[in-house]
Design an enzyme around this catalytic site. Structure first.
Site, PDB file in Angstrom:
ATOM      1  N   ASP A   1       0.657  -0.988   0.045  1.00  0.00           N
ATOM      2  CA  ASP A   1       0.060  -0.012   0.161  1.00  0.00           C
ATOM      3  C   ASP A   1       1.263   1.384  -0.108  1.00  0.00           C
ATOM      4  O   ASP A   1       1.947   1.198   0.242  1.00  0.00           O
ATOM      5  CB  ASP A   1      -0.689  -0.306   1.085  1.00  0.00           C
TER       6      ASP A   1
HETATM    7  C1  BGC Z   1      -5.208   3.126   0.207  1.00  0.00           C
HETATM    8  C2  BGC Z   1      -5.505   1.935  -1.425  1.00  0.00           C
HETATM    9  C3  BGC Z   1      -4.806   2.494  -2.388  1.00  0.00           C
HETATM   10  C4  BGC Z   1      -3.993   3.259  -2.777  1.00  0.00           C
HETATM   11  C5  BGC Z   1      -3.445   3.847  -4.360  1.00  0.00           C
HETATM   12  C6  BGC Z   1      -3.545   3.674  -0.414  1.00  0.00           C
HETATM   13  O1  BGC Z   1      -3.571   4.919   0.634  1.00  0.00           O
HETATM   14  O2  BGC Z   1      -4.879   2.415   1.083  1.00  0.00           O
HETATM   15  O3  BGC Z   1      -6.487   1.313  -0.801  1.00  0.00           O
HETATM   16  O4  BGC Z   1      -5.235   1.528  -3.491  1.00  0.00           O
HETATM   17  O5  BGC Z   1      -3.460   4.512  -1.816  1.00  0.00           O
HETATM   18  O6  BGC Z   1      -4.063   4.408  -4.174  1.00  0.00           O
END
Ligand code: BGC
Length: 712
Positions: free
Chosen positions: A257
């Site tokens: 993430d």
């Molecule tokens: C979120 C994810 C997301 C990623 C990219 C993160 O902060 O938890 O769900 O896919 O950002 O945008």
């Protein structure tokens, strides 16, 4: 030697780490940190993938640099969060889950994939498969709700929709099952917070949707931000390697993430970036999203002996393989090549958005006030969501145009041309200003009926959008009370990313409708339901609490030795409110009345490996055509481990005309009656089961069918 191995042989360490490095663009901001200088990084081979960038031209330009100007000419992988549509916005996942319709779930993912691919995207960070049993947690909006069976079917449908028959198709995008795992069980519903849970709960409830996604061929998985019993998921080798790769044979890409690898330092499990990078790589994370930890610190980790070049090569191989499966080596520009589309295709997606929106609406209560009478002459439409089209997109609206969605006012006005609609905001969504209430009451003065459009702003759910008190924000309750005191019929529309605790509204409004955030066609879909052009079919995919003190609340609880009993002081209950939710999982009314009868199974016994039919007759006993959703639950009466009072093992829908009776048939596999033994392996324990069929999880309205499991 495979072309990928041949490529690996000539790659420098920096080029390898470049393939593991995902940089961010600036078309969306989904976390802290500045956008990178993409052009230079791509040219130098230091960026192998990008997120938060969309648009065919922009991506084609960068792709050209990657292919023509970087030393090895490896194409880029571009990813984006396409949670519920790219440009055509569909209902938020929690809303769409309420449709209990796998085909719809798949079709909206397919449409989203086509648009995302047109915008040059090859990878989406969806579906989100976290089980969510706590409405304080804002990301419940992105989920399919509380139930592992529903989330598993949702997972399969979404993966199939995104990836279609072949990942290489110009209209396919690779799916990412996220967030692995137990992210939704953070203490007190606080996003990014720690999770501590039993292995049993993890395996029974939180892991199955991910196994289902892998079974459907999901190309990527994203570990969650949370730590689980002290181990951040980004470095959780037993689950990333053991569960995903070894047990379920997942051979796709694991993408961290956003900045989750450097954040290991905040978790207190790595002393520096080199340690953090090494721990994540060794645990199985292939791509470092925005963290730059792999790019900058894996060389240090390598020198210190914390990682091997073989482990780096294995990760690079998986990334290159995904690029290959996506057809990027063959034709890096195949996505994004459709510049103009037939009007019919755009219209078809709009129609799909309308269908998804209307099927997601859940009629919670109705005192026969809707469908609206055809002779209504004047309606007051009051509340902060009455004319707020941009809010209808909900959280994670990808490339959805804020001016795009049809708001409630516009939808109602189009559907009721002969009716005067007096609109007033009354109060803001969350501020403290009540000065508009008087004008709202004035708007109600000559009205035959009031539509009260209440709820949350789109930004009040989704990531980092938790609410300690998931009730109506701001002064909306004051507005509602003042309007209800007028004594007119009131239809309350609740726009929200979560179930809201609204006992006052439930008690006093003539009808309450959960409208979530319905996306592009919100206003039209709501109008179709209110006017009766479409009879509501949505059912709650999540238990709706009365009060935040009941949270976490879900239907599949384990039994107590002292179940709630108002005549018994020493029973499991609250002194200050009922233990029952406001609305059960599966609840949702129609404009007609259905009755269930003659529940039966095709056999009285079941053996391992068998499957038997389970039937129930459904009669439309009301005045209008409608569709009913029927749920099949199971209970293992006596097992070596106490089983939940009910577990969902099937759902099905049937459309019936007034007076018509039809039969709903489920195919029940013995596997769905298995429980996990002490070793957490599934087994069918011989003995008595009870199957229940019903219109929701409300125990008072379930019909029971006895069944016996016997050894094979
Ligand atoms: C979120 C994810 C997301 C990623 C990219 C993160 O902060 O938890 O769900 O896919 O950002 O945008």
């Amino acid at each position: 030697m495979s072309p990928i191995d041949a490529l690996l042989q000539i790659m420098t360490l920096e080029e390898k780490l470049g393939q593991l490095n995902m940089a961010t663009g600036d078309h969306a901001v989904t976390g802290p940190g500045l956008a990178d200088d993409l052009t230079e990084g791509v040219r130098a081979g230091r960026i192998g993938s990008i997120l938060n960038l969309w648009g065919a031209e922009k991506i084609a330009a960068l792709q050209k640099i990657a292919v023509k100007e970087s030393r090895l000419g490896i194409p880029l992988l571009v990813g984006f969060d396409v949670l519920h549509g790219q440009r055509t916005i569909f209902p938020i996942p929690l809303g769409e889950a309420a449709a209990f319709d796998s085909s719809l779930w798949e079709r909206t993912a397919r449409a989203a994939a086509v648009e995302a691919a047109q915008d040059g995207i090859a990878l989406t960070f969806a579906p989100m498969l976290d089980i969510a049993r706590d409405p304080r947690w804002g990301r419940i909006a992105e989920s399919a709700g509380e139930d592992p069976y529903v989330a598993s079917r949702f997972a399969e449908a979404k993966v199939q929709g995104f990836q279609a028959a072949s990942l290489a198709d110009a209209g396919s995008v690779a799916a990412t099952a996220k967030h692995f795992c137990a992210y939704g069980a953070a203490f007190a519903g606080l996003d990014y917070g720690p999770v501590d849970m039993s292995e049993r709960l993890l395996h029974e409830v939180y892991l199955p949707p991910f196994a289902a996604a892998i079974g459907a061929g999901c190309a990527a998985i994203m570990p969650s931000y949370n730590e689980l019993c002290g181990v951040p998921m980004t470095i959780h080798a037993p689950l990333l390697q053991g569960f995903l790769r070894e047990r379920h044979g997942f051979d796709g890409v694991i993408v961290s993430d956003y900045r989750a690898i450097p954040e290991l330092l905040e978790h207190g499990v790595a002393a520096d970036l080199a340690e953090a990078a090494a721990l994540a790589l060794v645990a199985g994370v292939d791509i470092d999203m925005v963290g730059k930890a792999y790019l900058e610190s894996l060389p240090v980790a390598l020198a210190r002996g914390l990682v091997t070049i073989e482990a780096i090569d294995a990760a690079v191989r998986r990334v290159l393989r995904l690029k290959d499966r996506l057809g990027l080596f063959e034709d890096p520009g195949r996505r994004g090549s459709v510049r103009t589309e037939a009007v019919a295709e755009v219209e078809a997606r709009k129609a799909l958005a309308r269908e998804a929106a209307r099927r997601s609406i859940v009629l919670l209560t109705n005192d026969n006030v809707i469908p609206l009478a055809s002779d209504l002459r004047r309606i007051a439409l009051v509340g902060p969501l009455a004319d707020a089209p941009a809010e209808m997109r909900g959280p994670w609206y990808a490339a959805g145009d804020p001016a795009g969605p049809i708001g409630i006012r516009e939808g109602l006005a189009a559907a009721l041309p002969g009716c005067e609609i007096a609109c007033a905001r009354g109060v803001g969504i969350s501020d403290g200003d009540t000065s508009g209430i008087a004008a709202a009451l004035e708007a109600c003065a000559g009205a035959d009926l009031v539509v009260l459009a209440l709820g949350e702003a789109a930004a009040m759910s989704g990531e980092a959008a938790c609410r300690a008190d998931p009730g109506l924000p701001g002064r909306q309750e004051d507005l509602a009370r003042a309007v209800l005191d007028l004594g007119k019929p009131v239809v309350a529309l609740i726009s929200s990313g979560r179930p809201l605790t609204i006992p006052l509204i439930v008690e006093r409004a003539s009808a309450v409708v959960a409208t979530w955030f319905l996306g592009a066609e919100a206003g039209h879909a709501i109008a179709e339901v209110l006017t009766g052009r479409f009879a509501p079919v949505g059912r709650l995919p999540v238990t709706w609490p009365r009060h935040v003190g009941q949270v976490p609340i879900f239907y599949a609880a384990r039994p107590s030795g002292r179940p709630a009993d108002s005549d018994n002081q020493y029973s499991s209950k609250y002194l200050d409110m009922p233990t029952e939710p406001q609305f059960w999982f599966g609840h949702g009314l129609s404009y007609t009345r259905f009755t269930l009868s003659s529940p039966r199974a095709g056999a009285t016994v079941i053996r391992p490996g068998e499957s038997i039919p389970v039937m129930v007759d459904v009669t439309n006993a009301g005045p209008r055509a409608g569709e009913e959703t029927v749920f099949l639950f199971a209970r293992d009466v006596v097992a070596s481990v106490a089983r939940p009072v009910r577990e969902l093992v099937g759902f099905s829908r049937i459309a019936l005309s007034p007076g018509e009776t039809g039969t709903v048939t489920f195919s029940l596999d013995a596997a769905s009656l298995c429980c996990l033994g002490p070793d957490l392996e599934p087994r069918l324990e011989p003995g008595d089961f009870v199957l229940f069929v019903g219109q929701s999880a409300d125990p008072a309205r379930l019909l029971a069918i006895p069944l016996r499991a016997i050894a094979g």
